[in-house]
Structure formats: structure tokens, C-alpha cells
Write an enzyme that holds these catalytic residues in place. Structure first.
Site, PDB file in Angstrom:
ATOM      1  N   CYS A  17       0.809  -1.201   0.000  1.00 22.39           N
ATOM      2  CA  CYS A  17       0.000   0.000   0.000  1.00 22.39           C
ATOM      3  C   CYS A  17       0.844   1.254   0.000  1.00 22.39           C
ATOM      4  CB  CYS A  17      -0.933   0.014   1.213  1.00 22.39           C
ATOM      5  SG  CYS A  17      -0.065  -0.188   2.773  1.00 22.39           S
ATOM      6  N   GLY A  43      -0.814   0.361  -4.786  1.00 18.33           N
ATOM      7  CA  GLY A  43      -1.983  -0.404  -4.384  1.00 18.33           C
ATOM      8  C   GLY A  43      -3.163  -0.057  -5.251  1.00 18.33           C
ATOM      9  N   ASN A 118       1.262   1.439   6.084  1.00 15.36           N
ATOM     10  CA  ASN A 118       1.991   0.735   5.026  1.00 15.36           C
ATOM     11  C   ASN A 118       2.976  -0.197   5.710  1.00 15.36           C
ATOM     12  OD1 ASN A 118       3.435  -0.116   2.794  1.00 15.36           O
ATOM     13  ND2 ASN A 118       4.628   1.767   2.619  1.00 15.36           N
ATOM     14  N   GLY A 119       2.873  -1.475   5.418  1.00 16.39           N
ATOM     15  CA  GLY A 119       3.794  -2.435   6.014  1.00 16.39           C
ATOM     16  C   GLY A 119       3.063  -3.689   6.451  1.00 16.39           C
ATOM     17  N   TYR A 259      12.087  -1.807  -7.866  1.00 15.24           N
ATOM     18  CA  TYR A 259      10.785  -1.918  -8.520  1.00 15.24           C
ATOM     19  C   TYR A 259       9.666  -1.085  -7.908  1.00 15.24           C
ATOM     20  CZ  TYR A 259       6.457  -4.103 -10.240  1.00 15.24           C
ATOM     21  OH  TYR A 259       5.225  -4.320 -10.787  1.00 15.24           O
TER      22      TYR A 259
END
Length: 493
Positions: A17, A43, A118-119, A259
Site C-alpha cells: 500500500c 496499491g 503501510n507495512g 521496482y
């Protein structure tokens, strides 16, 4: 967990995300929606925004892209106030569904509490079991809700102290944006595994997963939120910073360079685009190739292919053309449908590659299925030789820090040695950049094995934190009679 919005074969690693927050902004929700547009690549399953108008918290959440939920003036008008936070997600821990779309919100004794994360919390199931045993009632299956319950049950007097207390129980990776009636809190895990940056737009203070979000909204990048740092911003504009967890060597995710991040972002002090070009140059030095053309696998392989071509003195050509109008590709049940899905996204530039020796440059190989189809596509287009070079080391281990990774048994590099991998994708040769080459490309002299500068567990298996839930899952599996065992996902459930 594999979800329905991956590539046709789930053959790319997906960041879980992205988060964005704004406080003291005249149109906070509009800025947040625009920032989320810039983070859409992180996301694409769902998006949500929560705003605060000085009295009430208002949330709007929906499945699909940001544009599907927040493109109209009416949608933004429903989210008034000078503070807002937003989230775009893929599902890993917790699965899909509207109840897991963030920001998550709860009414605590101290007032409203909204959180965007996020994580991935690698001991979430253990914490959840303990909290439920003490009477907590969960409304979602997201690991993020564990933080809310830890805050709610903390006995410290202020929300800030309760959040710090809660995070002391948490292991894994997190970049958080929290909203309370008194202001916004942003924090990053002690190793800085997941990214978070701070910016300014006039009197407004902004936080985002990537710097590119500030470019899009017209804000200035101030700095990265430091690993283990907690930043408090109130409605008077006062900013306070704490480091309550001590100082540890940072381990940011190196795959952000490879990426995840947009190439026009900066990460760990370096331009992502320049880092990817440098990876391509290292790849050309380590594994040169006697070919006629350097061809990127679009779009993520383009910067590395430019670097490879510049270093080797070979022509860079777009031998594969990608359609940008395909949309999300659902997992297909048959090989013919999967092949059609790949061809809808990528098509060989037949007139260019026919009769040529080419080297394909891609960012990674995960399952290998997409790589195989692209090699076959090049051969069908008439390429006389097809070589493959990869701008990351072999991905042989699952991620437990917020990246949607196939279970280890489905990772090509976990199942095969290099030559077997080459045979599987049907390339004339195959090579990956070395771990030291990757580190050199992002500004280090090489990997410090005693104290690595990045989290590179997907390549090395060197996980920088405990993995409590995984260890408990494996222990339970070991206790089962052999006949009762069934294949399970190696991710924390």
C-alpha cells in the site's frame, strides 16, 4: 495471500500500500486524493480517505482505483476539513474486502482515532489472540487494527504516549499516519523498512510514502521521516519529533530501488531512476552479452535497460510494446487465458526483433511464468537469440514486511539453480545482478554482511526482525501428524 488484482500469473511482487496525509491544508482531502493518484502504483485494489473538520471524522472508502472513488468534486466535498489522510492498498495480511480498506477508524476514550498503515506486523496474530482473550472485539481482519486495540488498552495518559506504548509491542514493518482530534502523527518502524517522507505546502505539513506525491500536489520535500521517529503536528503548526525506540542501524527495503517506487521518486537519498540505471550498468559489467539489441521488459525494466545499453555500447530499442489501456488483469483459470492476458499487455515489435540477437532486461523473476511467455513471444517474432538479464538478485525468499510475495515453494529461485531457471524460461542465457552489484548501484561499496545497509531478505533470507507468527505457524505444523498436514502459505497468516 494471492489476490485477484495481480498480473495474470501473480508474477510480480506487489507493494502492499501507499499512504498520504495533510494537516493545516485548506483543502486537505483534495490534496490527499491527488497525492494518492501519484501513489496508485503501490496499491490498486482499494482506496480510502478520512478527514477531520474540527469536530467530526468523516470517512469515504471504496474498492478500485483512486479515480473511481475520489475524482468528482462531490466526493471531495463530502470530506471537509484541514486534516486528511488516505491509503491505497493491495491485500496481503487480512485479505480483500471493504472492512479492511483504510484508513481504519475508531472512537477511543480520548476521541476519534484514524490510522493508515503501510507495512506488515509480523506478530499481529499473536497480539490479536492476546487482545481477543482480554475482551477486544475486532471489526476487520487487517493487522493494522491490532495497533488501534493496543492504543485503546494502554494506560498512558495521552494518545501520543499510548501510541508509543502500543508500538513497543509491535514487530515488523510500518509507516503510519495517524489522525487524532489534536493533530496528526507520522511514524516509521525502528529499522525504516517501509518508506515515509515529510513535505510542506505553504502552511500545510504533508506525509507520503514517496516524494513523487509531493511533486504532484505542488509541495516541497523536506526530508525522510527517520527510522524509529515519531513526528507530531498540531493545528497551530507546531512540529515535535521523538525517537522513543533508541537508535539502530537502518534497514530500508532495497526493492524500493529495484521496482516498488516510481522512478521519479527519491529513496534513501538517491534518485530511483538513476539507481535503476546504475543497476543496469552493474549488470552489464558483471554479465555482458554479445547481442544486437538491448530490449527492456516494459515498463519497470526500462531504466535498467538504458544503463545496460550505455555501459555495453549496444543499441537500446523498444522491442516490446506495452498497452497502457488493459486495466487490471484477473487471474485466469487456463493456460490459454493466461497467455492471452500477457499478450494483451505486451506485444513483440516484430519488425525490429526479427533476425536479431536480443537481450531482455527485467527488474525481477518471481514465478518465472511471465518471463517464459515473453521469451517465447520474442522467438515467435523471429529473434535469432534471446538472452535474459535481471536487475535484481534471485528472489528466493518470501517477504513478511508488507510485500505480496508468493509462498516460497512457488518462487522460481527457491526451486531451481541458475541453469535450470534458464531452461525453464527457455532463454539462451540468464544472469542476475549480484547482491554486491545491487548495493554498489545504490551508493554502497557492497553489502556489509555483518550489518547490511538495507532489508534484502527476499534475496538473502536475512530477515532483520523476529517473525513470531511465522515461527508459531511452523511450530504448529511440526506438531501435526504427517497425514493431517496440508500445504500452507509461508506468509504470516
Amino acid at each position: 495471500m494471492t489476490h485477484p488484482f495481480m498480473d495474470a500469473d501473480g508474477d510480480k511482487l506487489r507493494e502492499e500500500c501507499g499512504v498520504f496525509g495533510a494537516i493545516n491544508a485548506e483543502k486537505a482531502s483534495a490534496a490527499t486524493a491527488l497525492g494518492l493518484h501519484a501513489l496508485q502504483h503501490r496499491g490498486q485494489e482499494a482506496a480510502g480517505i478520512t478527514s477531520f473538520d474540527g469536530h467530526d471524522f468523516i470517512s469515504r472508502r471504496g474498492l478500485g482505483h483512486v479515480a473511481e472513488n475520489f475524482s468528482s468534486p462531490e466526493a471531495i466535498a463530502e470530506l471537509p476539513g484541514t486534516m486528511a489522510a488516505g491509503h491505497v492498498r493491495y491485500s496481503t495480511t487480512g485479505g480483500a474486502g471493504l472492512r479492511n480498506v483504510q484508513p481504519l477508524y475508531a472512537e477511543l476514550a480520548s476521541g476519534g482515532f484514524a490510522i493508515a498503515h503501510n507495512g506488515n506486523i509480523s506478530n499481529a496474530q499473536s497480539l490479536r489472540k492476546d487482545l481477543v482473550g482480554k475482551g477486544s472485539i475486532f471489526q476487520s481482519t487487517s493487522d493494522t487494527e491490532v495497533i488501534i486495540h493496543l492504543v485503546a488498552t494502554s494506560r498512558y495518559p495521552t494518545v501520543a504516549d499510548r501510541l508509543i506504548d502500543a508500538l513497543r509491542f509491535v514487530e515488523g514493518a510500518y509507516a503510519l499516519i495517524v489522525m487524532t482530534p489534536t493533530g496528526m502523527i507520522a511514524c516509521r518502524d525502528p529499522l525504516g523498512i517501509r518508506p515515509l517522507v515529510m513535505g510542506r505546502m505553504g502552511d500545510a505539513v504533508l506525509f507520503a510514502s514517496e516524494s513523487v506525491a509531493f511533486d504532484v500536489v505542488g509541495a516541497e520535500l523536506i526530508r525522510e521521516v527517520e527510522p524509529g521517529e515519531i513526528i507530531f503536528v498540531d493545528f497551530a503548526g507546531e512540529i515535535k519529533s521523538l525517537h522513543p525506540f533508541g537508535s539502530r542501524p537502518a534497514r530500508p527495503c532495497i526493492f524500493e530501488h529495484v521496482y516498488f517506487s516510481r522512478p521519479d521518486s527519491t529513496f534513501a537519498g538517491h534518485s530511483v531512476y538513476e539507481a535503476r540505471k546504475a543497476i543496469g550498468k552493474e549488470l552489464a559489467i558483471e554479465s555482458p552479452c554479445d547481442v544486437d539489441l538491448v530490449v527492456p521488459v516494459p515498463d519497470s525494466g526500462v531504466p535498467a535497460a538504458i544503463g545496460f545499453a550505455q555501459q555495453s555500447g549496444l543499441p537500446f530499442e523498444l522491442g516490446i510494446i506495452r498497452s497502457h489501456y488493459v486495466g487490471r488483469t484477473f487471474i485466469q483459470p487456463s493456460d490459454s487465458a493466461r497467455n492471452a492476458g500477457v499478450k494483451r499487455k505486451h506485444n513483440a515489435n516484430r519488425a525490429l526483433v526479427a533476425g536479431k540477437r536480443i537481450v531482455l532486461i527485467d527488474d525481477s523473476i518471481v514465478r518465472g511464468t511471465t518471463s517464459l511467455k515473453i521469451v517465447e513471444m520474442m522467438r515467435e517474432a523471429g529473434a535469432s537469440e534471446v538472452h535474459f538479464r535481471v536487475a535484481s538478485p534471485p528472489t528466493a525468499n518470501s517477504c513478511f514486511y508488507g510485500v505480496d510475495t508468493p509462498e516460497r515453494s512457488k518462487l522460481l529461485a527457491a526451486r531451481m539453480e541458475l541453469d535450470a531457471m534458464r531452461e525453464f524460461i527457455k532463454a539462451d542465457s540468464l544472469a542476475f545482478v549480484s547482491i554486491d552489484g545491487l548495493y554498489r548501484a545504490v551508493g554502497a561499496k557492497g553489502r556489509n554482511n555483518a550489518c547490511p545497509q538495507f532489508c534484502d531478505a527476499c534475496f538473502t533470507g536475512d530477515y532483520p526482525t523476529s517473525l513470531t507468527d511465522l515461527a508459531q505457524t511452523e511450530r504448529k505444523s511440526d506438531e501435526l501428524p504427517f497425514a493431517d498436514r496440508s500445504p500452507t502459505d509461508s506468509r504470516a497468516a
